[in-house]
Structure formats: C-alpha cells, structure tokens
Scaffold this motif. Sequence first.
Motif, short mmCIF file in Angstrom:
data_model
loop_
_atom_site.label_atom_id
_atom_site.label_comp_id
_atom_site.label_asym_id
_atom_site.label_seq_id
_atom_site.Cartn_x
_atom_site.Cartn_y
_atom_site.Cartn_z
N LEU A 76 0.47 -11.84 -12.04
CA LEU A 76 0.21 -11.36 -13.40
C LEU A 76 0.10 -9.84 -13.43
N PRO A 77 0.63 -9.20 -14.46
CA PRO A 77 0.46 -7.75 -14.59
C PRO A 77 -0.99 -7.39 -14.87
N THR A 78 -1.36 -6.18 -14.51
CA THR A 78 -2.72 -5.69 -14.72
C THR A 78 -2.67 -4.19 -15.00
N TRP A 79 -3.77 -3.64 -15.45
CA TRP A 79 -3.83 -2.20 -15.68
C TRP A 79 -3.98 -1.49 -14.34
N VAL A 80 -3.17 -0.48 -14.13
CA VAL A 80 -3.23 0.31 -12.91
C VAL A 80 -3.28 1.80 -13.25
N LEU A 81 -3.80 2.58 -12.31
CA LEU A 81 -3.67 4.03 -12.38
C LEU A 81 -2.50 4.39 -11.49
N SER A 82 -1.50 5.00 -12.08
CA SER A 82 -0.30 5.39 -11.35
C SER A 82 -0.33 6.90 -11.14
N MET A 83 -0.26 7.31 -9.88
CA MET A 83 -0.42 8.73 -9.54
C MET A 83 0.77 9.22 -8.72
N GLU A 113 5.51 6.37 -6.74
CA GLU A 113 4.15 6.54 -7.23
C GLU A 113 3.17 5.76 -6.37
N LEU A 114 1.97 6.28 -6.26
CA LEU A 114 0.86 5.54 -5.68
C LEU A 114 0.16 4.83 -6.83
N GLN A 115 -0.18 3.57 -6.63
CA GLN A 115 -0.80 2.79 -7.69
C GLN A 115 -2.08 2.15 -7.17
N ALA A 116 -3.09 2.12 -8.01
CA ALA A 116 -4.36 1.48 -7.68
C ALA A 116 -4.81 0.69 -8.91
N PRO A 117 -5.45 -0.46 -8.69
CA PRO A 117 -5.98 -1.19 -9.84
C PRO A 117 -6.90 -0.27 -10.64
N PHE A 118 -6.84 -0.39 -11.96
CA PHE A 118 -7.62 0.51 -12.81
C PHE A 118 -9.11 0.36 -12.55
N GLU A 119 -9.73 1.48 -12.26
CA GLU A 119 -11.18 1.58 -12.10
C GLU A 119 -11.59 2.89 -12.76
N MET A 120 -12.56 2.83 -13.65
CA MET A 120 -13.01 4.03 -14.35
C MET A 120 -13.49 5.13 -13.40
N PRO A 121 -14.23 4.80 -12.30
CA PRO A 121 -14.63 5.87 -11.38
C PRO A 121 -13.44 6.62 -10.78
N LEU A 122 -12.36 5.91 -10.49
CA LEU A 122 -11.17 6.57 -9.94
C LEU A 122 -10.53 7.46 -11.01
N GLN A 123 -10.49 7.01 -12.24
CA GLN A 123 -9.94 7.83 -13.31
C GLN A 123 -10.76 9.11 -13.47
#
Length: 172
Positions: A76-83, A113-123
């Motif tokens: 399943l797709p999920t929100w990620v931070l793409s950097m 891109e490097l991708q990590a599952p979305f986490e507010m602390p990482l953002q």
Amino acid sequence: MQVEHILGNIKDIDTTHLEIDRVQVDWYDTRKKIARLSSQNGQVIAMKLAQVPKGGLNDGDILFLDTHRAIIISILPTWVLSMQPIDWDTMITLCYEIGNLHIPLFYDKNTMELQAPFEMPLQRICQKRGIAFEKKWCVLDSQNRINLTSPLMREPKLTQSPHFGIKLCKKD
C-alpha cells in the motif's frame, strides 16, 4: 490456503492470461514471516514462510499461481519524505539524523531520491538543517530499502561518486 514459499515476482512472468488477485500489505509488514492475510477477492491466506526473502516481501511477489489465477503482494502507498541531497555534507547529515531517529531509509533508483516514511520529527530536522524535501504519497518497496546488515560485510566502505551514487564494498 497456506503459503510457505514466494513463487517469484509478477514482473518476471507473462500475465496476459491470468486473473490477478491482490493481497494488500503495509510497508512495515513486509518483513513478517507469519501472517493471516485476505485478498481483494476474499481468499484467506495463512502465510508461514519457510524462508523470508532477504529484504522482505516485495511489491508483486507471487503467493499463489496456477494456469488461471495469481495471488500477489501489493504494498500500500504511504506518506513519505522524499529528499535529494545536493552534496556530501547534506547526505552525511541526513543519514546521521535518520539513523538517530531509527527510521528506515529507502532509495528510489528512478528519481535518485532518498525516501523515509513520514515522521514529523524528521520533517522538522530537514527544515532546521535546510535539507530540501517533499512530502509524497508512494510505495516503499522492500527491494529499495537501504540495509547495511550483511554477514559478508562487517564494516562497509562507502565510495564517493560525482553523481552521489552510493557503492558498498567489503573493506580491504
């Protein structure tokens, strides 16, 4: 239905004559060895893998295959931070912060891109450190997960390339 082995990946076979039934799995459940799953068509699957694939289940892995039907894993797709790090200092800072937060890291070969599952602390860290990021809705596939735990490599050696590619090799 009981499943003990992964039969390959749907990307490697001709599917024109097959009815595809999908089992939807979250990215964080792809490393499970034992699970009770249900397909979109209502087929109940008792998965007890004899051997878990090295990085976990991948999008498109085949759980069941006959002449008319295939049951496959669909992550399943999920929100990620793409950097996209622009230099080595940014790459090192980003990897340090992600490791410090114990967040898994994925690498998209198509977009670099490097991708990590979305986490507010990482953002917040990316904003504070000035690291460019984008919040995206996408699939985190196990085959793209960066993993440095290998029995062959006790201490990985990173080599720098002009295109920010990462190459891991055994230390001499």
